[in-house]
Design a protein around this motif. Structure first.
Motif, PDB file in Angstrom:
ATOM      1  N   SER A 144       3.919   8.101  12.330  1.00  0.00           N
ATOM      2  CA  SER A 144       4.341   7.932  10.933  1.00  0.00           C
ATOM      3  C   SER A 144       4.556   6.474  10.565  1.00  0.00           C
ATOM      4  N   VAL A 350       7.055   9.968   0.768  1.00  0.00           N
ATOM      5  CA  VAL A 350       7.459   9.000   1.787  1.00  0.00           C
ATOM      6  C   VAL A 350       7.981   7.707   1.174  1.00  0.00           C
ATOM      7  N   ILE A 373       7.771   4.444   5.827  1.00  0.00           N
ATOM      8  CA  ILE A 373       7.003   5.546   6.408  1.00  0.00           C
ATOM      9  C   ILE A 373       5.599   5.464   5.818  1.00  0.00           C
TER      10      ILE A 373
END
Length: 797
Positions: A144, A350, A373
């Motif tokens: 990620s 994100v 992220i």
């Protein structure tokens, strides 16, 4: 003696280099270890016997989370390697961006918090006491936060954080040696709590304590997790859950519940050893567990979960904290609903600014941190399937965080020198990259009718190609693969990629939807031919009609359609997928079966009859999913899919509840007295080939007549058994016709564990060898990998 050792596999991001350095020191070797593109390269200097023992040890042991595919050993006959003449010990050196062009790199997924880090986080004397983003070489975010390979701090989003003196020291030795996510209260990303309403109290509660207080008081909190933003509420507070559903636009679909520990899960759910192994693994997936009771009680036995958490579901999606932040929060709240922070249908968010824009004015606070992220990774969802021998196997409902981007390793490599890129289908979309002996499938992306999912797919496709250096592979040509449906967004994307490629070195190929379902199972087991049975809702057929109940004879990359449900014209394609009453009416009208009162209003029935009589917006459909919807409606169980599969899930629940109430064996003959069966006729199929057609009219008529006097659950059970018997009957005929004894089962309908159990049992009793998805989702999430495998078989023929 000098030796060059190369280790391939998932050997970056899990503390592999420190492991190698410590092992080499143990064997009294000099030299160095470094990341080289996607592999680990070792130069070992010392006694030949010690080098040999060292290499053998590398083959049999490795750090947690690693996957070692191959360890090669080559003794160097020339002079001492340059730069090592002053090396008195064994060192870890700077990574190289040089890549081996002969394979797709393997990189580990995000890893849940390990037990040692949790112990440190709970130790008041440890300098990382209650540090929510604690991690080490064996745990923490990986994929990620990865910008590119090789995996080093400067190639992740941790690059903006300079290590403090203590972390710098730990980075050189111990369990955090070369842990790229190393950080602490002094130098790493910190938890921030934003609260829209200004506090009036003077307390010095931490952000986590304040967030816990708000949750327990009926509020909704946003949490920046490992793979993206999430929303959290108390599952015992009906109004809070109702508000959460309104915010997300999620009407009835059950929510998953995060528990602080295994003891709390076991108070609510039945947990087998295999399920506990999955729950406590480094992946920390959501596992669908059977409830203990109809009403679930919390550990204090004072509050029950609100009715709007899981509804009538017999299962709870349970999971354990995957990060220190989640662990600290649940220790203060007890179990909480934790769901993706998005509007239903959109990708997981994100970006900090986007989450605030969409949710800040709708919720009561946000726990977040500034580390970026790069890609959304929803929690993976797994269900355990138990066969007739009580063997337990994990099956994916959703494959994402903790598993992606680990590849599917093929026993037989794809065609040499070809790169395969497959774009899957539009629902539960994934894409896949294939080369050599492996296929890398993306995380679950969502349904591509949503523009935000379409944008995400394009971005992730480009990122995967960059990270895994697809253009640098030693390849003769690229094969682009799509579904056959001309209206799919995924098909259009494949076409666009092809149009922007060098036509002399690129091919465009379309694979039929249900064939790709079967291909996903064939890929897992390296099967080249089989009888394939694919049951789902819809898929575009080679005749331009909607398929979904397919019996296929598969040889190499080709298939013959050998059986299916009799097509029924369903009025209104999109509404027909949701409105089970509409599907039921169409089935009965097409089968000349009397329609019972109460299915639809007279005015609605008149419109449907007119549409069928005039063939207006009425499309032939042989999807098994629509049949399950129709039966669920006719039995009075569920008449509308407020979320995908709701009617079929509740039909399965009714059958299983009947078995529980009567304490009967799943395949008891007691239901045979109902004489529920599918008519099967041998008709002429495509290209004048023989095709078995299942006619539902008599079965549905019988179900309607029995409904007045028979237990609904018993009828639901009898229906499942009728389908399984039809599967057995047609499979026996196809074995005689084709000589094939291997059967592959796939498609979203086979997420139904009762149907899978029955089909598996009946077929095995007849001597068939039965295969079904284990590594890939049985739903459309596995299609892109199946597309690649079948394309590879076509290129071998």
């Amino acid at each position: 003696m000098y030796a060059l050792i190369r280790v391939t596999g998932a050997v970056q991001g899990i503390g592999y280099r420190p492991f190698v350095a410590e092992l080499a020191t143990k064997y009294e070797l000099r030299g160095e270890v470094k990341n080289l593109g996607g592999i680990v390269e070792i130069i070992a200097i010392g006694d030949e016997d010690r080098i040999s023992l060292f290499a053998d040890k590398l083959k049999t042991s490795s750090p947690s989370g690693s996957i070692v595919i191959n360890v090669s050993l080559e003794y160097l006959k020339e002079n001492e390697p340059e730069g090592l003449n002053d090396c008195s010990g064994f060192r870890i050196v700077e990574s190289s961006e040089k890549f081996d062009k002969s394979y797709l790199t393997v990189f580990p997924p995000d890893i849940g918090i390990c037990e040692v880090c949790m112990q440190e986080m709970g130790d008041e004397n440890d300098r990382r006491y209650e540090y929510p983003l604690i991690s080490c070489a064996s745990c923490g975010p990986r994929f990620s936060i990865l910008k590119k390979l090789p995996y080093d701090r400067e190639t992740t989003t941790m690059d903006v954080y300079s290590m403090c003196p203590e972390c710098s020291s730990e980075y050189k030795k111990g369990r955090r040696r070369h842990a790229q996510t190393i950080s602490c209260h002094s130098c790493g990303p910190q938890i921030i709590f934003d609260e829209p309403e200004k506090r009036t109290d003077e307390s010095d509660d931490s952000g986590i304590e304040r967030a816990a207080f708000i949750i327990k008081s009926g509020g909704i909190i946003g949490i920046k997790g490992i793979g993206g933003y999430q929303l959290a509420v108390d599952p015992c507070n009906y109004d809070a859950v109702r508000r959460l559903r309104e915010i997300k636009g999620r009407e009835k679909k059950p929510f998953a519940i995060m528990y602080p520990n295994m003891s709390a899960i076991k108070e609510c759910c039945n947990v087998s050893p295999k399920e506990e192994e999955l729950l406590t693994s480094s992946v920390r997936p959501i596992v669908l567990l059977d409830r203990h009771y109809a009403n679930i009680h919390r550990s204090d036995n004072k509050k029950e979960y609100a009715d709007n958490v899981c509804g009538a579901s017999r299962q709870i999606g349970a999971f354990l904290p995957s990060s220190g932040l989640h662990k600290l929060l649940t220790e203060k709240t007890g179990e909480i609903i934790v769901t993706s922070g998005n509007i239903s249908g959109d990708p997981m968010i994100v970006a900090d600014d986007i989450f605030r824009e969409k949710f800040a004015d709708k919720i009561d606070g946000i726990l977040w941190y500034e580390r970026e992220i790069l890609r959304p990774l929803d929690d993976s969802v797994i269900q355990i399937f138990r066969d007739d021998c009580q063997n337990e196997e994990a099956r994916f409902i959703r494959r994402s965080r903790g598993y992606v981007p680990l590849p599917l390793f093929l026993e037989k490599a794809l065609t040499d020198k070809n790169i395969y890129e497959a774009f899957g289908a539009d629902l539960k979309n994934t894409f896949s990259l294939g080369y050599g002996d492996r296929i890398i499938t993306s995380q679950f992306l969502g349904d591509m009718e949503e523009y935000s999912v379409l944008k995400l797919q394009k971005r992730e496709y480009a990122d995967f190609r960059d990270i895994f250096r697809v253009d640098n592979l030693d390849a003769d040509k690229k094969i682009i693969i799509s579904d056959m449906h001309p209206g799919y967004h995924s098909t259009k994307l494949a076409q666009d990629v092809y149009n922007n490629s060098d036509k002399n070195k690129t091919e465009l190929l379309a694979i039929q939807h249900h064939h790709a379902h079967i291909g996903s199972v064939m890929a897992e087991y390296s099967i080249n031919e089989c009888i394939g049975i694919a049951f789902d809702g819809t898929g575009y057929g080679t005749d331009g009609k909607i398929w979904g109940s397919e019996f296929l004879i598969c040889r190499g990359g080709e298939f013959e359609r050998a059986g299916h449900l009799k097509p029924v014209r369903i009025v209104g394609q999109d509404e027909g997928m949701k409105n089970a009453a509409l599907s039921a009416a169409c089935y009965l009208l097409e089968g000349n079966v009397n329609i019972p009162e109460g299915i639809l209003q007279d005015s609605e029935l008149s419109l449907i009859k007119a549409a069928l009589n005039n063939n207006i917006n009425a499309f032939p459909n042989s999807g098994m999913g629509r049949l399950f919807d129709a039966v669920s409606c006719l039995l009075g169980i569920c008449s509308y899919n407020s979320y995908e599969g709701e009617c079929a899930i509740k039909l399965q629940n009714a059958a299983e509840e009947y078995l529980d109430r009567t304490d009967k064996d799943v395949l008891s003959d007691d239901a045979d007295e109902l004489d529920i069966f599918l008519d099967i006729e041998n008709a002429t199929g495509e290209n004048n080939t023989s095709s078995y057609v299942m006619d539902t009219a008599n079965m549905l008529d019988k179900l309607i007549k029995l409904k007045a006097n028979e237990d609904t659950g018993k009828l639901a059970y009898a229906f499942h058994k009728a389908i399984a018997k039809a599967v057995k009957s047609i499979a026996l005929s196809l074995r005689e016709k084709s000589g094939l004894n291997d059967i592959c089962l796939s498609g979203g309908v086979f997420a139904n564990r009762l149907l899978l159990y029955m089909c598996n049992k009946f077929l095995k009793e007849e001597g068939f060898v039965v295969y079904y998805n284990r590594i890939l989702p049985t739903n459309d999430g596995g299609i892109s990998a199946g597309q690649i495998y079948l394309a590879g078989l076509l290129n071998k023929s």
